[in-house]
Design an enzyme around this catalytic site. Structure first.
Site, PDB file in Angstrom:
ATOM      1  N   LYS A  22      38.984  74.532  76.628  1.00  0.00           N
ATOM      2  CA  LYS A  22      37.644  73.959  76.405  1.00  0.00           C
ATOM      3  C   LYS A  22      37.736  72.438  76.386  1.00  0.00           C
ATOM      4  O   LYS A  22      36.969  71.745  77.057  1.00  0.00           O
ATOM      5  CB  LYS A  22      37.078  74.436  75.072  1.00  0.00           C
ATOM      6  CG  LYS A  22      35.889  73.625  74.574  1.00  0.00           C
ATOM      7  CD  LYS A  22      35.315  74.123  73.271  1.00  0.00           C
ATOM      8  CE  LYS A  22      35.952  73.535  72.070  1.00  0.00           C
ATOM      9  NZ  LYS A  22      35.530  72.198  71.649  1.00  0.00           N
ATOM     10  N   ASN A  23      38.730  71.897  75.672  1.00  0.00           N
ATOM     11  CA  ASN A  23      38.790  70.446  75.457  1.00  0.00           C
ATOM     12  C   ASN A  23      39.347  69.677  76.642  1.00  0.00           C
ATOM     13  O   ASN A  23      39.485  68.463  76.588  1.00  0.00           O
ATOM     14  CB  ASN A  23      39.578  70.136  74.173  1.00  0.00           C
ATOM     15  CG  ASN A  23      38.803  70.609  72.954  1.00  0.00           C
ATOM     16  OD1 ASN A  23      37.619  70.948  73.050  1.00  0.00           O
ATOM     17  ND2 ASN A  23      39.469  70.689  71.818  1.00  0.00           N
ATOM     18  N   ARG A  92      28.450  68.421  70.232  1.00  0.00           N
ATOM     19  CA  ARG A  92      28.893  67.174  69.640  1.00  0.00           C
ATOM     20  C   ARG A  92      29.649  66.313  70.624  1.00  0.00           C
ATOM     21  O   ARG A  92      29.521  65.103  70.666  1.00  0.00           O
ATOM     22  CB  ARG A  92      29.789  67.512  68.436  1.00  0.00           C
ATOM     23  CG  ARG A  92      29.839  66.376  67.469  1.00  0.00           C
ATOM     24  CD  ARG A  92      31.208  65.869  67.304  1.00  0.00           C
ATOM     25  NE  ARG A  92      31.168  64.479  66.951  1.00  0.00           N
ATOM     26  CZ  ARG A  92      31.697  63.528  67.716  1.00  0.00           C
ATOM     27  NH1 ARG A  92      32.245  63.836  68.865  1.00  0.00           N
ATOM     28  NH2 ARG A  92      31.668  62.278  67.348  1.00  0.00           N
ATOM     29  N   CYS A 116      29.129  66.782  62.265  1.00  0.00           N
ATOM     30  CA  CYS A 116      29.100  68.236  62.441  1.00  0.00           C
ATOM     31  C   CYS A 116      29.758  68.836  61.199  1.00  0.00           C
ATOM     32  O   CYS A 116      30.036  68.145  60.221  1.00  0.00           O
ATOM     33  CB  CYS A 116      29.841  68.617  63.712  1.00  0.00           C
ATOM     34  SG  CYS A 116      31.584  68.284  63.588  1.00  0.00           S
ATOM     35  N   ARG A 121      32.232  62.353  62.265  1.00  0.00           N
ATOM     36  CA  ARG A 121      32.432  62.182  63.706  1.00  0.00           C
ATOM     37  C   ARG A 121      31.818  60.872  64.220  1.00  0.00           C
ATOM     38  O   ARG A 121      30.948  60.857  65.081  1.00  0.00           O
ATOM     39  CB  ARG A 121      31.873  63.369  64.479  1.00  0.00           C
ATOM     40  CG  ARG A 121      32.255  64.736  63.987  1.00  0.00           C
ATOM     41  CD  ARG A 121      33.737  65.051  64.033  1.00  0.00           C
ATOM     42  NE  ARG A 121      34.286  65.171  65.354  1.00  0.00           N
ATOM     43  CZ  ARG A 121      34.263  66.276  66.093  1.00  0.00           C
ATOM     44  NH1 ARG A 121      33.642  67.338  65.625  1.00  0.00           N
ATOM     45  NH2 ARG A 121      34.823  66.313  67.296  1.00  0.00           N
ATOM     46  N   ASP A 307      43.128  71.549  65.292  1.00  0.00           N
ATOM     47  CA  ASP A 307      42.304  72.703  65.699  1.00  0.00           C
ATOM     48  C   ASP A 307      42.986  74.031  65.390  1.00  0.00           C
ATOM     49  O   ASP A 307      42.349  75.077  65.437  1.00  0.00           O
ATOM     50  CB  ASP A 307      41.983  72.629  67.198  1.00  0.00           C
ATOM     51  CG  ASP A 307      41.104  71.431  67.497  1.00  0.00           C
ATOM     52  OD1 ASP A 307      41.034  71.050  68.676  1.00  0.00           O
ATOM     53  OD2 ASP A 307      40.525  70.864  66.562  1.00  0.00           O
ATOM     54  N   ARG A 399      31.391  78.938  71.063  1.00  0.00           N
ATOM     55  CA  ARG A 399      31.506  77.590  71.630  1.00  0.00           C
ATOM     56  C   ARG A 399      32.882  77.386  72.257  1.00  0.00           C
ATOM     57  O   ARG A 399      33.034  76.604  73.184  1.00  0.00           O
ATOM     58  CB  ARG A 399      31.295  76.542  70.526  1.00  0.00           C
ATOM     59  CG  ARG A 399      29.868  76.381  70.040  1.00  0.00           C
ATOM     60  CD  ARG A 399      29.778  75.216  69.068  1.00  0.00           C
ATOM     61  NE  ARG A 399      30.536  74.092  69.571  1.00  0.00           N
ATOM     62  CZ  ARG A 399      31.388  73.377  68.810  1.00  0.00           C
ATOM     63  NH1 ARG A 399      31.553  73.666  67.545  1.00  0.00           N
ATOM     64  NH2 ARG A 399      32.066  72.373  69.330  1.00  0.00           N
TER      65      ARG A 399
HETATM   66  C1  EPZ Z   1      38.620  66.062  70.142  1.00  0.00           C
HETATM   67  O1  EPZ Z   1      37.529  65.622  69.339  1.00  0.00           O
HETATM   68  C2  EPZ Z   1      38.459  67.573  70.255  1.00  0.00           C
HETATM   69  N1  EPZ Z   1      37.193  67.892  70.897  1.00  0.00           N
HETATM   70  C3  EPZ Z   1      38.506  68.198  68.850  1.00  0.00           C
HETATM   71  O2  EPZ Z   1      38.403  69.611  68.994  1.00  0.00           O
HETATM   72  C4  EPZ Z   1      39.842  67.853  68.215  1.00  0.00           C
HETATM   73  O3  EPZ Z   1      39.885  68.387  66.909  1.00  0.00           O
HETATM   74  C5  EPZ Z   1      40.007  66.325  68.172  1.00  0.00           C
HETATM   75  O4  EPZ Z   1      39.873  65.783  69.510  1.00  0.00           O
HETATM   76  C6  EPZ Z   1      41.353  65.906  67.614  1.00  0.00           C
HETATM   77  O5  EPZ Z   1      42.361  66.459  68.372  1.00  0.00           O
HETATM   78  C7  EPZ Z   1      37.104  67.799  72.235  1.00  0.00           C
HETATM   79  O6  EPZ Z   1      38.037  67.420  72.923  1.00  0.00           O
HETATM   80  C8  EPZ Z   1      35.790  68.175  72.855  1.00  0.00           C
HETATM   81  P1  EPZ Z   1      38.932  62.194  67.860  1.00  0.00           P
HETATM   82  P2  EPZ Z   1      37.225  64.029  69.199  1.00  0.00           P
HETATM   83  O7  EPZ Z   1      38.053  61.171  68.448  1.00  0.00           O
HETATM   84  O8  EPZ Z   1      37.489  63.355  70.484  1.00  0.00           O
HETATM   85  C9  EPZ Z   1      37.855  59.636  64.026  1.00  0.00           C
HETATM   86  C10 EPZ Z   1      37.543  71.762  68.579  1.00  0.00           C
HETATM   87  O9  EPZ Z   1      37.480  72.511  67.591  1.00  0.00           O
HETATM   88  N2  EPZ Z   1      37.058  58.825  64.953  1.00  0.00           N
HETATM   89  O10 EPZ Z   1      40.381  62.225  68.234  1.00  0.00           O
HETATM   90  O11 EPZ Z   1      35.908  63.875  68.575  1.00  0.00           O
HETATM   91  C11 EPZ Z   1      37.191  60.988  63.766  1.00  0.00           C
HETATM   92  O12 EPZ Z   1      36.230  60.874  62.734  1.00  0.00           O
HETATM   93  C12 EPZ Z   1      37.254  70.279  68.422  1.00  0.00           C
HETATM   94  O13 EPZ Z   1      37.819  72.125  69.750  1.00  0.00           O
HETATM   95  C13 EPZ Z   1      36.500  57.626  64.495  1.00  0.00           C
HETATM   96  O14 EPZ Z   1      36.672  57.253  63.341  1.00  0.00           O
HETATM   97  O15 EPZ Z   1      38.356  63.643  68.133  1.00  0.00           O
HETATM   98  C14 EPZ Z   1      38.340  61.863  63.374  1.00  0.00           C
HETATM   99  O16 EPZ Z   1      38.617  61.656  62.003  1.00  0.00           O
HETATM  100  C15 EPZ Z   1      36.985  69.880  66.985  1.00  0.00           C
HETATM  101  N3  EPZ Z   1      35.755  56.891  65.357  1.00  0.00           N
HETATM  102  C16 EPZ Z   1      39.503  61.306  64.203  1.00  0.00           C
HETATM  103  O17 EPZ Z   1      39.095  59.994  64.626  1.00  0.00           O
HETATM  104  C17 EPZ Z   1      35.533  57.279  66.664  1.00  0.00           C
HETATM  105  O18 EPZ Z   1      34.853  56.538  67.403  1.00  0.00           O
HETATM  106  C18 EPZ Z   1      39.849  62.156  65.412  1.00  0.00           C
HETATM  107  O19 EPZ Z   1      38.751  62.127  66.257  1.00  0.00           O
HETATM  108  C19 EPZ Z   1      36.092  58.489  67.102  1.00  0.00           C
HETATM  109  C20 EPZ Z   1      36.863  59.245  66.239  1.00  0.00           C
END
Ligand code: EPZ
Length: 428
Positions: A22-23, A92, A116, A121, A307, A399
């Site tokens: 998915k990701n 999201r 979410c 996020r 995840d 999802r």
């Molecule tokens: C991706 O989300 C994945 N989703 C998530 O999978 C996964 O858990 C996550 O990466 C971490 O591996 C998809 O790829 C669609 P991040 P993403 O930006 O990109 C903080 C699932 O269940 N952050 O690496 O949103 C954020 O709050 C989903 O499949 C900021 O502070 O993850 C978090 O604490 C859930 N500012 C951390 O970074 C930002 O601008 C990791 O977020 C962006 C993120």
């Protein structure tokens, strides 16, 4: 709304071929916009998040056709640079359209996708990265109006956290920026590598994907390409956990073993007997009771994936001994704890640390899937619980897990999907 109804106690045995990730599929489908051409994305999982992405692509003017697990996107008819709030809210990760729209049109009008179930996020890292490439971001009436007036320009960007989504947005936007972009502290997840492989097939010049430093030489334009999405490493943990918790056996096909070292090492800590065959087949056998997981700590890749945290917690609930699980990525990713406790689990949470004292058996209960990975973990827990477990909120699981109940039933689980009676019907 649908629920999963699980009768615990059945031993799982058999083979399972993994769905596409998915990701990986979501950012690659969004990135087709930047090619303004025809792309064929293969091994695309049948998920509601993918459906939401296809709806956004159609809204932007792309022609989208799905045949089995192949999705064809013709982005040559792109005619929109605005994504309405209703579509942004459906999924999201729709923020991943920011880079593609800026690359294709120089503009993007979208709303912040908002928090979410697992955390706030924020998207500050995404916006800072775009601003570094010369994008002006204005917040107006709840919408983010982004424009790259004089065109996207290459820059040196350092992320304060290796955000997966911010790395993806920057990679896509920088691919057609003027000049070279260097991104340090980039995310290193396999899905990043897969997106870079797709973009390079489309004519981009991205170096170092999967490492901490990305170098992207901007090109004039991208062209269409065909690409097969990598297997879903998180779905792999769900199915391995389902076999392990029922004392079963599983042969997993089409698994990217090279992407699963941390997750497989944790499963082996718990007593799972794993045998690797080549690069893409894995056998799990469980002969004794699961052992506890001394220290599981979620980290950015190549660390243990956040995840997979909920699924491992489900295993820890019935393991011998006490497990310590620390969630370092998201601030609110223990929603499944209360639901597991309703099933009799002994779990204590202190901040971002969950202490799980394993017990012999969970008992079936009515529980709620508050997010995708929590829902899948509750189904896994129900497979080994005494009696019936009803996991409501199957839509969350849909999802990210393709046909979960069908595939688990094929392995011997007693599980079905049931439309939930709404409150009124329950009273009659
Ligand atoms: C991706 O989300 C994945 N989703 C998530 O999978 C996964 O858990 C996550 O990466 C971490 O591996 C998809 O790829 C669609 P991040 P993403 O930006 O990109 C903080 C699932 O269940 N952050 O690496 O949103 C954020 O709050 C989903 O499949 C900021 O502070 O993850 C978090 O604490 C859930 N500012 C951390 O970074 C930002 O601008 C990791 O977020 C962006 C993120």
């Amino acid at each position: 709304m649908a629920a999963f109804v699980v009768q615990g106690g059945k031993r799982l045995e058999g083979e399972h071929t993994l769905q596409g990730a998915k990701n990986s599929a979501l950012p690659i489908l969004a990135a087709t916009v930047a090619t303004k051409s025809v792309c064929v994305i293969r091994h695309c999982p049948r998920l509601t998040d993918v459906d939401a992405t296809l709806r956004i692509l159609r809204h932007l003017g792309c022609a989208v056709h799905r045949e089995g697990s192949d999705v064809t996107v013709d982005a040559s008819t792109l005619c929109e640079d605005t994504i309405p709030a209703a579509l942004m809210r459906e999924m999201r990760s729709s923020i991943i359209f920011l880079g593609p729209l800026l690359s294709a049109t120089g503009r993007a009008v979208l709303t912040a996708p908002g928090g979410c179930e697992i955390g706030l996020r924020p998207i500050d890292l995404h916006l800072e990265a775009m601003e570094a490439l010369g994008v002006e971001v204005k917040a107006q009436g709840g919408a983010l109006r982004c424009s790259a007036g004089k065109g996207l320009r290459g820059a040196r960007v350092s992320l304060s956290f290796p955000s997966v989504g911010a790395t993806e947005n920057l990679m896509i936007a920088a691919a057609t920026a003027q000049g070279i972009t260097v991104l340090t502290n980039a995310a290193r997840e396999p899905e990043i590598y897969d997106l870079a492989a797709f973009l390079n097939r489309c004519g981009a010049r991205i170096h170092g994907a999967g490492e901490g430093v990305l170098v992207i030489e901007g090109v004039e334009r991208l062209h269409g390409a065909a690409h097969r999405v990598i297997p879903d490493r998180i779905a792999a943990v769900t199915f391995l956990g389902a076999a392990a918790i029922t004392g079963g056996e599983l042969l997993l096909q089409n698994v990217s073993l090279e992407h699963m070292d941390a997750a497989l090492s944790v499963l082996e800590q718990g007593g799972c007997r794993l045998r690797r065959f080549g690069k893409d087949r894995l056998e799990l056998k469980m002969s004794a009771r699961l052992r506890h997981f001394p220290t599981v700590r979620t980290m950015p890749y190549p660390g243990f994936p956040t995840d997979a945290q909920a699924a491992v917690m489900a295993l820890a609930c019935v393991a011998q001994g006490t497990s310590i699980i620390t969630e370092t990525i998201f601030e609110n990713r223990f929603k499944h704890v209360n639901e597991l406790v309703r099933m009799g689990a002994h779990i204590r949470v202190e901040g971002r640390v969950a202490v799980v004292e394993g017990i012999r058996r969970l008992r079936g209960a009515a529980v709620d899937a508050c997010d995708l990975r929590a829902g899948a973990a509750l189904v896994v827990a129900g497979l080994a619980a005494e009696g019936e477990t009803v996991v409501s909120g199957a839509r969350h699981v849909d999802r990210g897990c393709e046909r979960l109940e069908e595939d688990l039933a094929r392995l011997g689980a007693s599980i079905r999907r049931e439309e939930e009676k709404d409150e009124r019907q329950k009273e009659t």
